[in-house]
Write an enzyme that holds these catalytic residues in place. Structure first.
Site, PDB file in Angstrom:
ATOM      1  N   TYR A 227     -10.171   0.633   3.183  1.00 45.07           N
ATOM      2  CA  TYR A 227      -9.186   0.647   4.123  1.00 45.07           C
ATOM      3  C   TYR A 227      -8.973   2.312   4.647  1.00 45.07           C
ATOM      4  CZ  TYR A 227      -8.858  -3.424   7.491  1.00 45.07           C
ATOM      5  OH  TYR A 227      -8.649  -4.421   7.828  1.00 45.07           O
TER       6      TYR A 227
ATOM      7  N   ASP B  16       1.258  -1.581  -0.033  1.00 47.25           N
ATOM      8  CA  ASP B  16       0.007   0.159   0.309  1.00 47.25           C
ATOM      9  C   ASP B  16       1.012   0.868  -0.561  1.00 47.25           C
ATOM     10  OD1 ASP B  16      -2.219  -0.949  -0.038  1.00 47.25           O
ATOM     11  OD2 ASP B  16      -3.472  -0.998   1.803  1.00 47.25           O
TER      12      ASP B  16
HETATM   13 NI    NI Z   1      -7.644  -5.545   9.169  1.00 44.84          NI
END
Ligand code: NI
Length: 635
Positions: free
Chosen positions: A379, A295
């Site tokens: 997220y 990420d």
């Molecule tokens: Ni997670």
């Protein structure tokens, strides 16, 4: 910017200047886009930066260009002082990360593809406005996977648009592959229709039912203002000093962090930052097997920073920092309130009651918090640094947002995850964070020692069976310093300066105390396991090398894993009594729960750095008791 400190992030003017200098020199074609324009940090001064900032003069920028026509990456070093290119070079084999600016055209290309619309039609979906699409960096799975710059796409069906949870209802089995440079959808794979899960996963206030109404206000007031001082990017709080930095590749950076001790500025960290975040999913089905990410290295995490809101993201008297980044055209843009600085009450600092006389002394702990939050698709990650009055430093990641899910046919159970809502598989996954700690503990030359406890066999040295040993050994080479946590033996690592002794005659030290951690489950000899090799060990120590910055190297997008921490440390260099960098990897294992649905309450992972003989006694002894004029009487 003649007044800028050498570590200050580039200003909008400096970003414009750097872009102009490169454009004037190169006259780039229309196929060229800017990947990043960031501060090129100066070489370390001879002494620590805290005490010798004046040695650092030149302001330079690193400009990274990506040419979509030939998929090349070119790096330029630009002197902002002299307005000229100092050097430039093509980086062989490098792929550009997925740029924020590419998201919209990427989605548009897929939504315009007839094969994609047909696949939606097979699922009874006709309104393309309800579709949200996530980029999934392609990775490197098979020989030749790096010939083109590729990105996969997964799709979701929203209940309503605008609004509606973008990640609640996965469209199972539908995977697109896009040539990012040509914006060409090269494959639409339909692995078969699975019914769309029924729960829209609504979480926005107006979509929820009655909210609880029994919470009375909790106000944090600081009538005399905060106890920190900010001057540009310099922060002073209590005895702590540091400088704030921020860039696309790492997000928040702490520079020249030290502690004022009896009039001396004592350096601890030259530089601290997160360098990578590997996330691996366990699902092997056709729609999900490729879901393993970097990420930080594959995205530009700094560009994902949230503008923070007072009273919501941080509570109290807040000092925000805006950050200025560059877009794909080389133009500066500002993310307001991206970094939050504030103080928090942190419970009890220390306490003792004299039982005989009933006298009591107690102190409240105050901590300084500096943080930012990024939205990485589904997220959210919040990255927090805490400084405490007892000399402790803590790094914490808070994980929240929406799970990556797979859709299941009614009545079926997940094989590598948990049912979190009807027909929704919350896929099992792991998050592995890498932090780079460029240590300068009371000077440049440091060594890392491992400490642990071990039992002593019954006998002459342990006649009653209660004795045990606390052991210590120096880690002298990179291979010796590839270490893993062992909580059962209280294993920790102490950064030591053998040249500086405390009042008790021992070397000064800071201990890295692991918190929650896990073993990375990815197979080391798998394609992703080779690329994520940094995560095979929790600890690495390297001798300082200016170009060794990120655990997965500079350009992990579609990389083969031939750069980064595990490659550099094969040289097995000496790390004894020299300028060292400590790399700590910590992870969070996530077997999703129904309680993580539809937005997961914060989970956290952290570690601490605590002084060990850095001070001669508790540095927190001089913290004053709470002031009676504010209504507290603690005696
Ligand atoms: Ni997670």
């Amino acid at each position: 910017m003649p007044d800028a400190h050498p570590t200050d992030p580039l200003s909008a003017e400096e970003i414009r200047l750097a872009a102009t200098v490169v454009v004037d020199e190169l006259q780039p074609a229309g196929s060229v886009q800017f990947v990043a324009i960031t501060l090129r940090e100066p070489a370390k001064p001879a002494k620590d930066m805290l005490n010798s900032p004046s040695e650092l003069a030149d302001r330079c920028a690193t400009v990274v260009l990506h040419d979509r026509a030939d998929n090349s990456i070119t790096e330029f070093t630009v002197s902002l002082t002299e307005s000229r290119v100092l050097d430039s070079g093509v980086v062989a084999g490098a792929h550009a990360p997925f740029l924020v600016d590419e998201w919209e055209p990427f989605v548009d290309a897929i939504k315009a593809d007839a094969r994609y619309l047909e696949a939606l039609g097979r699922r009874g979906i006709s309104d393309v406005n309800l579709i949200s699409i996530d980029p999934v960096p392609y990775g490197y799975w098979h020989e030749g996977d790096d010939q083109r710059r590729l990105c996969r796409a997964t799709s979701f069906l929203r209940e309503r648009a605008p609004g509606g949870n973008r990640h609640a209802r996965h469209i199972e089995g539908l995977v697109c592959t896009v040539d990012l440079n040509a914006l060409d959808v090269i494959a639409v794979d339909d692995h078969g229709v699975v019914p769309i899960p029924p729960d829209p996963g609504e979480y926005e206030t107006e979509q929820l039912g009655p909210l609880r109404d029994d919470l009375r206000p909790l106000e944090i007031t600081q009538p005399d203002g905060p106890s920190f001082e900010v001057d540009g990017w310099q922060v002073a709080w209590q005895k702590w000093r540091f400088r704030v930095g921020f860039n696309e590749r790492e997000g928040l950076v702490l520079h020249a962090l030290g502690y004022e001790d009896a009039g001396r500025l004592r350096p601890i960290l030259h530089r601290a930052s997160y360098t990578e975040l590997a996330v691996t999913y366990a699902d092997t089905s056709p729609g999900h097997w490729f879901m393993s990410f970097f990420d930080f290295g594959e995205l530009q995490p700094g560009a994902l920073a949230n503008p923070l809101a007072l009273g919501c993201d941080c509570l109290g008297l807040i000092r925000y920092f805006d950050v200025t980044l560059s877009d794909s055209r080389g133009d500066p843009y500002v993310i307001p309130n991206a970094i939050c600085l504030h103080e928090e009450d942190a419970g009890t600092l220390w306490k003792h009651v004299d039982l005989g006389e009933g006298r009591s002394e107690v102190r409240r702990s105050r901590r300084l918090v500096i943080s930012w939050i990024g939205t990485f698709g589904n997220y959210e990650y919040g990255f927090y640094w805490y400084l405490y009055q007892d000399g402790a430093i803590e790094a914490e990641v808070k994980l929240t947002g929406i799970l990556q899910t797979a859709a299941l046919a009614p009545g079926t159970q997940p094989t590598s995850g948990n049912l979190v809502a009807p027909q929704v598989n919350g896929m099992s996954h792991q998050h592995l964070f890498n932090v780079r700690l460029d240590m300068d503990l009371d000077g440049r030359d440091n060594t890392v020692e491992e400490t642990w406890a071990e039992p002593i066999p019954l006998g002459e040295d342990n006649p009653n069976g209660t004795a045990f040993a606390t052991c210590r050994r120096a880690l002298l080479s990179e291979s010796e310093a590839k270490r893993d946590v062992d909580p059962l033996s209280a294993r920790a690592w102490e950064i030591t300066n053998a040249d500086v002794t405390n009042g008790l005659g021992a070397p000064v030290r800071y201990r890295l105390v692991p918190g929650e951690n896990i073993k990375a489950m990815v197979q080391p000899d798998s394609p992703y396991g080779r690329r994520a090799a940094f995560a095979r060990h929790h600890l690495h120590v390297t001798p300082y090398e200016a170009d060794e910055r990120y655990a997965t190297g500079n350009y992990p997008y579609q990389g083969r894993g031939d750069d980064g921490l595990s490659v550099w440390t094969e040289a097995d260099r000496s790390i004894a009594d020299t300028d060292i960098v400590v790399w700590y990897t910590f992870g969070h294992h996530h077997a999703p729960r129904p309680e993580d649905w539809p937005v997961m309450p914060v989970a956290s992972a952290s570690f601490r750095l605590v002084p060990v003989g850095f001070f001669d006694r508790s540095p927190a002894l001089d913290v004053a008791p709470p002031d009676p004029k504010h209504g507290h009487s603690c005696h």
